[in-house]
Write a protein that holds these residues in place. Sequence first.
Motif, PDB file in Angstrom:
ATOM      1  N   THR A  50     -37.690  26.345  32.336  1.00  0.00           N
ATOM      2  CA  THR A  50     -38.005  26.616  30.936  1.00  0.00           C
ATOM      3  C   THR A  50     -39.493  26.862  30.762  1.00  0.00           C
ATOM      4  OG1 THR A  50     -38.418  24.291  30.439  1.00  0.00           O
ATOM      5  CG2 THR A  50     -36.140  25.070  30.190  1.00  0.00           C
ATOM      6  N   LEU A  51     -39.845  27.393  29.602  1.00  0.00           N
ATOM      7  CA  LEU A  51     -41.258  27.607  29.280  1.00  0.00           C
ATOM      8  C   LEU A  51     -42.015  26.281  29.202  1.00  0.00           C
ATOM      9  CD1 LEU A  51     -40.828  30.405  26.614  1.00  0.00           C
ATOM     10  CD2 LEU A  51     -41.926  30.663  28.847  1.00  0.00           C
ATOM     11  N   VAL A 118     -37.422  32.412  33.412  1.00  0.00           N
ATOM     12  CA  VAL A 118     -36.988  31.117  32.893  1.00  0.00           C
ATOM     13  C   VAL A 118     -36.009  31.357  31.750  1.00  0.00           C
ATOM     14  CG1 VAL A 118     -39.076  29.878  33.579  1.00  0.00           C
ATOM     15  CG2 VAL A 118     -38.980  30.962  31.324  1.00  0.00           C
ATOM     16  N   ASN A 119     -35.252  30.310  31.439  1.00  0.00           N
ATOM     17  CA  ASN A 119     -34.255  30.401  30.386  1.00  0.00           C
ATOM     18  C   ASN A 119     -34.875  30.055  29.030  1.00  0.00           C
ATOM     19  OD1 ASN A 119     -32.517  30.758  32.582  1.00  0.00           O
ATOM     20  ND2 ASN A 119     -31.983  28.589  32.642  1.00  0.00           N
ATOM     21  N   VAL A 120     -34.317  30.619  27.988  1.00  0.00           N
ATOM     22  CA  VAL A 120     -34.718  30.276  26.621  1.00  0.00           C
ATOM     23  C   VAL A 120     -33.445  29.923  25.859  1.00  0.00           C
ATOM     24  CG1 VAL A 120     -35.771  31.057  24.482  1.00  0.00           C
ATOM     25  CG2 VAL A 120     -36.743  31.765  26.676  1.00  0.00           C
ATOM     26  N   GLY A 121     -33.317  28.676  25.444  1.00  0.00           N
ATOM     27  CA  GLY A 121     -32.090  28.243  24.795  1.00  0.00           C
ATOM     28  C   GLY A 121     -30.910  28.450  25.724  1.00  0.00           C
ATOM     29  N   LYS A 122     -29.891  29.154  25.248  1.00  0.00           N
ATOM     30  CA  LYS A 122     -28.700  29.395  26.054  1.00  0.00           C
ATOM     31  C   LYS A 122     -28.721  30.755  26.754  1.00  0.00           C
ATOM     32  CE  LYS A 122     -25.536  26.382  23.524  1.00  0.00           C
ATOM     33  NZ  LYS A 122     -24.211  26.277  22.845  1.00  0.00           N
ATOM     34  N   VAL A 127     -36.889  35.244  29.736  1.00  0.00           N
ATOM     35  CA  VAL A 127     -38.312  35.587  29.844  1.00  0.00           C
ATOM     36  C   VAL A 127     -38.669  35.613  31.316  1.00  0.00           C
ATOM     37  CG1 VAL A 127     -40.671  34.854  29.305  1.00  0.00           C
ATOM     38  CG2 VAL A 127     -38.845  34.504  27.630  1.00  0.00           C
ATOM     39  N   GLY A 128     -39.162  36.745  31.786  1.00  0.00           N
ATOM     40  CA  GLY A 128     -39.449  36.835  33.219  1.00  0.00           C
ATOM     41  C   GLY A 128     -40.365  37.983  33.574  1.00  0.00           C
ATOM     42  N   SER A 129     -40.521  38.170  34.871  1.00  0.00           N
ATOM     43  CA  SER A 129     -41.416  39.205  35.385  1.00  0.00           C
ATOM     44  C   SER A 129     -40.989  39.568  36.797  1.00  0.00           C
ATOM     45  CB  SER A 129     -42.862  38.686  35.403  1.00  0.00           C
ATOM     46  OG  SER A 129     -42.951  37.538  36.241  1.00  0.00           O
ATOM     47  N   ILE A 215     -20.310  32.770  31.951  1.00  0.00           N
ATOM     48  CA  ILE A 215     -19.470  31.668  32.428  1.00  0.00           C
ATOM     49  C   ILE A 215     -20.335  30.518  32.936  1.00  0.00           C
ATOM     50  CG2 ILE A 215     -17.834  31.012  34.239  1.00  0.00           C
ATOM     51  CD1 ILE A 215     -16.580  33.797  33.900  1.00  0.00           C
ATOM     52  N   GLU A 216     -21.442  30.850  33.579  1.00  0.00           N
ATOM     53  CA  GLU A 216     -22.348  29.810  34.071  1.00  0.00           C
ATOM     54  C   GLU A 216     -22.862  28.948  32.920  1.00  0.00           C
ATOM     55  OE1 GLU A 216     -26.349  29.510  36.925  1.00  0.00           O
ATOM     56  OE2 GLU A 216     -25.433  31.454  36.484  1.00  0.00           O
ATOM     57  N   LEU A 217     -23.225  29.588  31.828  1.00  0.00           N
ATOM     58  CA  LEU A 217     -23.727  28.848  30.678  1.00  0.00           C
ATOM     59  C   LEU A 217     -22.627  28.028  30.007  1.00  0.00           C
ATOM     60  CD1 LEU A 217     -26.044  31.566  29.135  1.00  0.00           C
ATOM     61  CD2 LEU A 217     -26.778  29.318  29.927  1.00  0.00           C
ATOM     62  N   LEU A 218     -21.415  28.552  29.990  1.00  0.00           N
ATOM     63  CA  LEU A 218     -20.316  27.877  29.313  1.00  0.00           C
ATOM     64  C   LEU A 218     -19.703  26.753  30.135  1.00  0.00           C
ATOM     65  CD1 LEU A 218     -18.512  31.028  27.864  1.00  0.00           C
ATOM     66  CD2 LEU A 218     -19.708  29.281  26.527  1.00  0.00           C
ATOM     67  N   SER A 219     -19.746  26.883  31.451  1.00  0.00           N
ATOM     68  CA  SER A 219     -18.992  25.975  32.314  1.00  0.00           C
ATOM     69  C   SER A 219     -19.834  24.980  33.090  1.00  0.00           C
ATOM     70  CB  SER A 219     -18.179  26.784  33.325  1.00  0.00           C
ATOM     71  OG  SER A 219     -19.044  27.410  34.280  1.00  0.00           O
ATOM     72  N   GLY A 220     -21.083  25.354  33.407  1.00  0.00           N
ATOM     73  CA  GLY A 220     -21.888  24.507  34.274  1.00  0.00           C
ATOM     74  C   GLY A 220     -21.542  24.648  35.738  1.00  0.00           C
TER      75      GLY A 220
END
Length: 313
Positions: A50-51, A118-122, A127-129, A215-220
Amino acid sequence: MQKIEINSGKEMDVLRKAAFVVTDQNLYGIYGALLPKDTFVVPAGEGSKTLYYVEKIASELLRRGVKRTDTIAAFGGGMVGDLVGFAASVYMRGVRWSFVPTSLLAMSDSSIGGKTAVNVGKIKNAVGSFWLPDTYIETKYLSTLPKSEYESGMGEIVKTSLLDGELYSLMHGEFNEVEAIKKCVSIKSEIVSRDMTDKGARKVLNMGHTVGHAIELLSGLSHGKCVLIGMRLEMLMLRDLIPHSFFYEAQSYLGRFIGNGAIDFCADDVAKIAQNDKKNGNGISIMYPCGIGDVKEAVLSGDEFTRLIKGAL
């Protein structure tokens, strides 16, 4: 051209010479005695990508007086690599970085090509480069990798094998992880050399990721397994565009690595997340295979995607 060395034995010298080294708590518990004594440790897991932790790293770099001419280093899997790589790309507008990957997924995929985020929220990797590291792959670190993380790495190797007949054949014989990693490095490096910023040839590497990230975000579930589930579902969504013989061959192949667990996700939730995917332009982009090394793109409207994912689930 990215510098990538495999089993050269140089990784500890690289870490000792770096001005700043980052790892996670799990790896520090195993390898801490080998790492520089002032190694910066972040919590293990996707929650650290994360940021917030980018700012923590930047603050520590400033406190330690790290200069633009210095090199910082990551020792870990894809999360640590993404986090450190992104921090390196923005700290003082860019410092050099080295990556010693410790997971099969990072060795075969994420340490190659310079994608950092990195992830922002869900939203995953919002945000990346693009910022290439010098990568030092040492397969001995796989000996302490949890089984679930090893299986995650296999997911990206299986995906990559659909791009190359030699690797595809290797996956159907006696598996040799060192040879598989070498092939993945070669395949991905060649693709990236033609399209560093993911606007053309590199898009083939996104197979399975549009649905898989949702699916990754929803399931873990692990990233690699979600990519394989994503590929299977995306092929089901677009089966009318895929030669029948290859469709059934690929579905059977993917099934060997996914297993027989039920796929139970809300189609509307998958569609909502997919519509926010960073790869999208004028629609939702899906890269799908029509044969080994033959990958095409479908761009769907939100309504089309929702209808097709409901049918696939």
